[in-house]
Enzyme design. Structure first.
Site, PDB file in Angstrom:
ATOM      1  N   ASP A  14      -6.241   0.947   1.271  1.00 51.13           N
ATOM      2  CA  ASP A  14      -6.437   0.933   2.557  1.00 51.13           C
ATOM      3  C   ASP A  14      -8.002   0.547   3.330  1.00 51.13           C
ATOM      4  O   ASP A  14      -8.458  -0.087   1.847  1.00 51.13           O
ATOM      5  CB  ASP A  14      -6.290   2.273   2.717  1.00 51.13           C
ATOM      6  CG  ASP A  14      -7.417   3.384   2.457  1.00 51.13           C
ATOM      7  OD1 ASP A  14      -8.184   2.969   1.613  1.00 51.13           O
ATOM      8  OD2 ASP A  14      -7.598   4.441   2.086  1.00 51.13           O
ATOM      9  N   LYS A  57       0.628  -0.730   0.115  1.00 50.18           N
ATOM     10  CA  LYS A  57       0.056   0.242   0.256  1.00 50.18           C
ATOM     11  C   LYS A  57       0.980   1.485  -0.311  1.00 50.18           C
ATOM     12  O   LYS A  57       0.650   2.016  -0.688  1.00 50.18           O
ATOM     13  CB  LYS A  57      -0.535  -0.224   1.554  1.00 50.18           C
ATOM     14  CG  LYS A  57      -1.660   1.119   1.544  1.00 50.18           C
ATOM     15  CD  LYS A  57      -2.602   1.409   2.586  1.00 50.18           C
ATOM     16  CE  LYS A  57      -1.767   1.878   3.477  1.00 50.18           C
ATOM     17  NZ  LYS A  57      -2.678   1.776   5.235  1.00 50.18           N
TER      18      LYS A  57
END
Length: 232
Positions: free
Chosen positions: A165, A146
C-alpha cells in the site's frame, strides 16, 4: 512522505516486528464462512475506511450471503445492493457505504467465479499461493494484487506475499528500493518485481515479508501523524 531517515524508520520497523509475530494466530483459516468474510472485507475496503468495510461484511454475513447462497449472480447482486444501501453501525454511529451498487456487483461476480470452478474458497486456498493470488486477480472482480495478498495473509495461508500500500511504498522509497511515483501498483508482474525487492529487504531484517509490511504500515502511519502534528 515522512521526513524521518531511512535508518530511523528501519530501526522502528525492526522493533515492531517481534510484536507482530506474537499477534499471529497459528494455523490457516479454513472455515468457508470466515473465508468469505475475509474476502468480502478485502473487496469492500478499497477506497473505504476499514471499520466501514468490516461493518458491511458483517451485515452481509449476518444474512448468510456468499457462503450459503444458492441461485444466480444477478439475484445475489440485488440482495447485496440492498444490504450495502442500508446505513451501517460503525463504532456507534450510522454510516452509509460509499459504493453499494459497484461493490455488490463485485462481490456477486466473485461469488460466481468461485462457484464456476466447482469448488469453494477453502479448495482454492489449498493451491500454490502464487497461483491463488493470480487466480484472484484474474477472476475476482475488484481484487488486485494488494487485496489478494491481504486476503491470503489475513487467512494465515502465507506470510511470504507483501501488501504494497502507499505506506509501504513510501517506506520503500525512503530505503531506496522503490523509485516510482505510484501510490498503488495494479499489474501483477510489476507488483511482483517490487514485492521481491521488499522480500530481499525483509530477509536482511530476518522477518517474513508478510509481517514486515504489517510492521511498516504501523510505523509509517505513526511517523506521518507525528509529522502532521509538528506542522500544525
Amino acid at each position: 512522505m515522512t521526513s524521518y531517515s531511512a535508518e530511523a524508520l528501519s530501526r522502528a520497523v525492526a522493533a515492531v516486528c517481534p510484536d507482530i509475530r506474537l499477534r499471529i494466530e497459528e494455523g490457516v483459516v479454513s472455515d468457508e464462512h470466515h473465508l468469505w468474510w475475509e474476502l468480502s472485507c478485502c473487496i469492500l475496503s478499497s477506497q473505504v475506511p476499514y471499520p466501514l468495510a468490516m461493518a458491511a461484511a458483517d451485515a452481509i454475513d449476518a444474512r448468510g450471503f456468499l457462503h450459503k447462497t444458492e441461485g444466480n449472480q444477478e439475484d445475489l447482486a440485488e440482495r447485496l445492493f440492498e444490504v450495502l444501501s442500508t446505513p451501517l453501525d460503525v463504532e456507534g454511529k450510522k454510516r452509509s457505504y460509499r459504493f453499494p451498487k459497484a461493490k455488490a456487483g463485485h462481490l456477486a461476480s466473485t461469488w460466481a467465479a468461485v462457484a464456476g470452478t466447482g469448488g469453494s474458497l477453502k479448495a482454492l486456498i489449498s493451491r500454490d499461493v502464487n497461483d491463488v493470488r493470480a487466480w484472484l486477480v484474474a477472476h475476482a472482480c475488484g481484487i488486485g494484487p494488494k487485496q489478494a495478498s491481504m486476503f491470503l495473509r489475513n487467512c494465515g495461508v502465507t506470510y511470504d506475499l507483501a501488501i504494497l500500500d502507499r505506506h509501504v511504498l513510501n517506506y520503500m522509497s525512503a530505503q531506496g528500493i522503490y523509485s516510482g511515483a505510484q501510490t498503488s501498483i495494479s499489474g501483477l508482474s510489476q507488483y511482483g518485481r517490487h514485492e521481491q525487492r521488499l522480500r530481499d529487504h525483509a530477509r536482511e531484517m530476518d522477518c517474513p515479508v508478510g509481517l514486515l509490511d504489517w510492521a511498516i504500515w504501523i510505523v509509517m502511519r505513526v511517523a506521518n501523524r507525528k509529522q502532521e502534528a509538528v506542522l500544525v
